[in-house]
Design a protein around this motif. Structure first.
Motif, mmCIF file in Angstrom:
data_model
loop_
_atom_site.group_PDB
_atom_site.id
_atom_site.type_symbol
_atom_site.label_atom_id
_atom_site.label_comp_id
_atom_site.label_asym_id
_atom_site.label_seq_id
_atom_site.Cartn_x
_atom_site.Cartn_y
_atom_site.Cartn_z
ATOM 1 N N GLU A 1 0.835 -1.166 -0.063
ATOM 2 C CA GLU A 1 0.167 -0.100 0.037
ATOM 3 C C GLU A 1 0.889 1.210 0.173
ATOM 4 O O GLU A 1 0.599 2.204 -0.698
ATOM 5 C CB GLU A 1 -0.964 0.046 1.293
ATOM 6 C CG GLU A 1 -1.872 1.121 1.403
ATOM 7 C CD GLU A 1 -3.040 1.054 0.201
ATOM 8 O OE1 GLU A 1 -3.461 2.215 -0.367
ATOM 9 O OE2 GLU A 1 -3.111 0.275 -0.315
ATOM 10 N N ARG B 1 3.901 1.533 -1.339
ATOM 11 C CA ARG B 1 4.506 1.734 -2.552
ATOM 12 C C ARG B 1 3.625 2.329 -3.327
ATOM 13 O O ARG B 1 3.810 3.042 -4.471
ATOM 14 C CB ARG B 1 4.938 0.196 -3.102
ATOM 15 C CG ARG B 1 6.240 -0.113 -2.365
ATOM 16 C CD ARG B 1 7.026 -1.291 -3.038
ATOM 17 N NE ARG B 1 7.904 -1.788 -2.043
ATOM 18 C CZ ARG B 1 7.972 -3.116 -1.815
ATOM 19 N NH1 ARG B 1 7.082 -3.990 -2.040
ATOM 20 N NH2 ARG B 1 9.219 -3.337 -1.017
ATOM 21 N N LYS B 2 2.229 1.773 -3.408
ATOM 22 C CA LYS B 2 1.100 2.136 -4.265
ATOM 23 C C LYS B 2 0.983 3.775 -4.133
ATOM 24 O O LYS B 2 0.951 4.569 -5.110
ATOM 25 C CB LYS B 2 -0.183 1.601 -4.106
ATOM 26 C CG LYS B 2 -0.358 0.317 -4.818
ATOM 27 C CD LYS B 2 -1.559 -0.199 -4.260
ATOM 28 C CE LYS B 2 -1.731 -1.895 -4.722
ATOM 29 N NZ LYS B 2 -2.982 -2.260 -4.428
ATOM 30 N N ARG B 3 1.010 4.488 -2.974
ATOM 31 C CA ARG B 3 0.747 5.718 -2.669
ATOM 32 C C ARG B 3 1.962 6.586 -2.902
ATOM 33 O O ARG B 3 1.886 7.610 -3.498
ATOM 34 C CB ARG B 3 0.637 5.848 -0.955
ATOM 35 C CG ARG B 3 -0.870 5.265 -0.531
ATOM 36 C CD ARG B 3 -1.036 5.513 0.976
ATOM 37 N NE ARG B 3 -2.151 4.800 1.199
ATOM 38 C CZ ARG B 3 -2.596 4.793 2.547
ATOM 39 N NH1 ARG B 3 -1.896 5.796 3.468
ATOM 40 N NH2 ARG B 3 -3.670 4.063 2.884
ATOM 41 N N GLU B 4 3.127 5.846 -2.746
ATOM 42 C CA GLU B 4 4.315 6.673 -3.383
ATOM 43 C C GLU B 4 4.236 6.961 -4.677
ATOM 44 O O GLU B 4 4.888 7.759 -5.355
ATOM 45 C CB GLU B 4 5.548 6.038 -2.737
ATOM 46 C CG GLU B 4 5.784 6.207 -1.378
ATOM 47 C CD GLU B 4 7.325 5.633 -0.831
ATOM 48 O OE1 GLU B 4 7.657 4.758 -1.467
ATOM 49 O OE2 GLU B 4 7.668 5.884 0.229
ATOM 50 N N ALA B 5 4.160 5.709 -5.475
ATOM 51 C CA ALA B 5 3.989 6.120 -6.937
ATOM 52 C C ALA B 5 3.005 6.983 -7.387
ATOM 53 O O ALA B 5 3.231 7.814 -8.421
ATOM 54 C CB ALA B 5 3.861 4.483 -7.444
ATOM 55 N N LYS B 6 1.840 6.916 -6.719
ATOM 56 C CA LYS B 6 0.661 7.888 -7.093
ATOM 57 C C LYS B 6 1.125 9.485 -6.810
ATOM 58 O O LYS B 6 1.107 10.187 -7.741
ATOM 59 C CB LYS B 6 -0.364 7.586 -6.138
ATOM 60 C CG LYS B 6 -1.636 8.413 -6.505
ATOM 61 C CD LYS B 6 -3.054 7.884 -5.967
ATOM 62 C CE LYS B 6 -4.010 8.945 -6.334
ATOM 63 N NZ LYS B 6 -5.278 8.473 -5.303
ATOM 64 N N TRP B 7 1.902 9.486 -5.763
ATOM 65 C CA TRP B 7 2.277 10.848 -5.550
ATOM 66 C C TRP B 7 3.422 11.341 -6.523
ATOM 67 O O TRP B 7 3.335 12.434 -6.747
ATOM 68 C CB TRP B 7 3.089 10.636 -3.956
ATOM 69 C CG TRP B 7 3.419 12.222 -3.556
ATOM 70 C CD1 TRP B 7 2.688 13.298 -3.130
ATOM 71 C CD2 TRP B 7 5.013 12.721 -3.644
ATOM 72 N NE1 TRP B 7 3.591 14.386 -2.735
ATOM 73 C CE2 TRP B 7 4.794 13.825 -3.093
ATOM 74 C CE3 TRP B 7 6.130 11.987 -4.106
ATOM 75 C CZ2 TRP B 7 6.122 14.676 -3.028
ATOM 76 C CZ3 TRP B 7 7.273 12.747 -3.987
ATOM 77 C CH2 TRP B 7 7.272 13.973 -3.449
ATOM 78 N N LYS B 8 4.432 10.261 -6.759
ATOM 79 C CA LYS B 8 5.408 10.796 -7.821
ATOM 80 C C LYS B 8 4.779 10.972 -9.098
ATOM 81 O O LYS B 8 5.390 11.904 -9.856
ATOM 82 C CB LYS B 8 6.483 9.420 -8.039
ATOM 83 C CG LYS B 8 7.539 9.422 -6.806
ATOM 84 C CD LYS B 8 8.358 8.424 -6.817
ATOM 85 C CE LYS B 8 9.160 8.164 -5.942
ATOM 86 N NZ LYS B 8 9.969 7.029 -6.012
ATOM 87 N N ARG B 9 3.935 10.224 -9.536
ATOM 88 C CA ARG B 9 3.203 10.707 -10.880
ATOM 89 C C ARG B 9 2.512 12.125 -10.613
ATOM 90 O O ARG B 9 2.634 12.742 -11.619
ATOM 91 C CB ARG B 9 2.147 9.545 -11.106
ATOM 92 C CG ARG B 9 2.768 8.215 -11.642
ATOM 93 C CD ARG B 9 1.568 7.399 -12.340
ATOM 94 N NE ARG B 9 0.286 7.243 -11.493
ATOM 95 C CZ ARG B 9 0.471 6.048 -10.478
ATOM 96 N NH1 ARG B 9 1.308 5.106 -10.564
ATOM 97 N NH2 ARG B 9 -0.637 6.098 -9.910
ATOM 98 N N ALA B 10 2.068 12.328 -9.794
ATOM 99 C CA ALA B 10 1.364 13.683 -9.617
ATOM 100 C C ALA B 10 2.223 14.761 -9.516
ATOM 101 O O ALA B 10 2.057 15.906 -10.097
ATOM 102 C CB ALA B 10 0.514 13.751 -8.369
ATOM 103 N N ARG C 1 3.629 15.180 -13.120
ATOM 104 C CA ARG C 1 2.662 15.929 -13.754
ATOM 105 C C ARG C 1 2.538 17.393 -13.597
ATOM 106 O O ARG C 1 2.366 18.206 -14.507
ATOM 107 C CB ARG C 1 1.214 15.266 -13.504
ATOM 108 C CG ARG C 1 0.125 15.611 -14.529
ATOM 109 C CD ARG C 1 -1.120 14.731 -14.189
ATOM 110 N NE ARG C 1 -1.294 13.364 -13.946
ATOM 111 C CZ ARG C 1 -1.513 13.070 -12.939
ATOM 112 N NH1 ARG C 1 -1.987 13.349 -11.920
ATOM 113 N NH2 ARG C 1 -1.185 11.539 -12.621
#
Length: 53
Positions: A32, A34-43, A46
């Protein structure tokens, strides 16, 4: 209405049971996290692209 009984939490003393209960409540799995970190990095990427362009 009768409230539900407290869940069974392992521990020998009251403090140990409390510590284990709090730890269980606030722990986040590595997947979980790692998922949140990846989402934050994508944001962030962007936002950076939008700022450049």
């Amino acid at each position: 209405m009768k409230p539900l009984p407290a869940p069974n939490v392992p521990g020998n003393t009251e403090a140990e049971r409390f510590d284990n209960a709090v730890r269980k409540m606030f722990s986040v799995s590595k997947e979980e996290l790692r998922k949140r970190e990846a989402k934050w990095k994508r944001a962030q990427a962007r936002k950076k692209r939008a700022k450049k362009g």
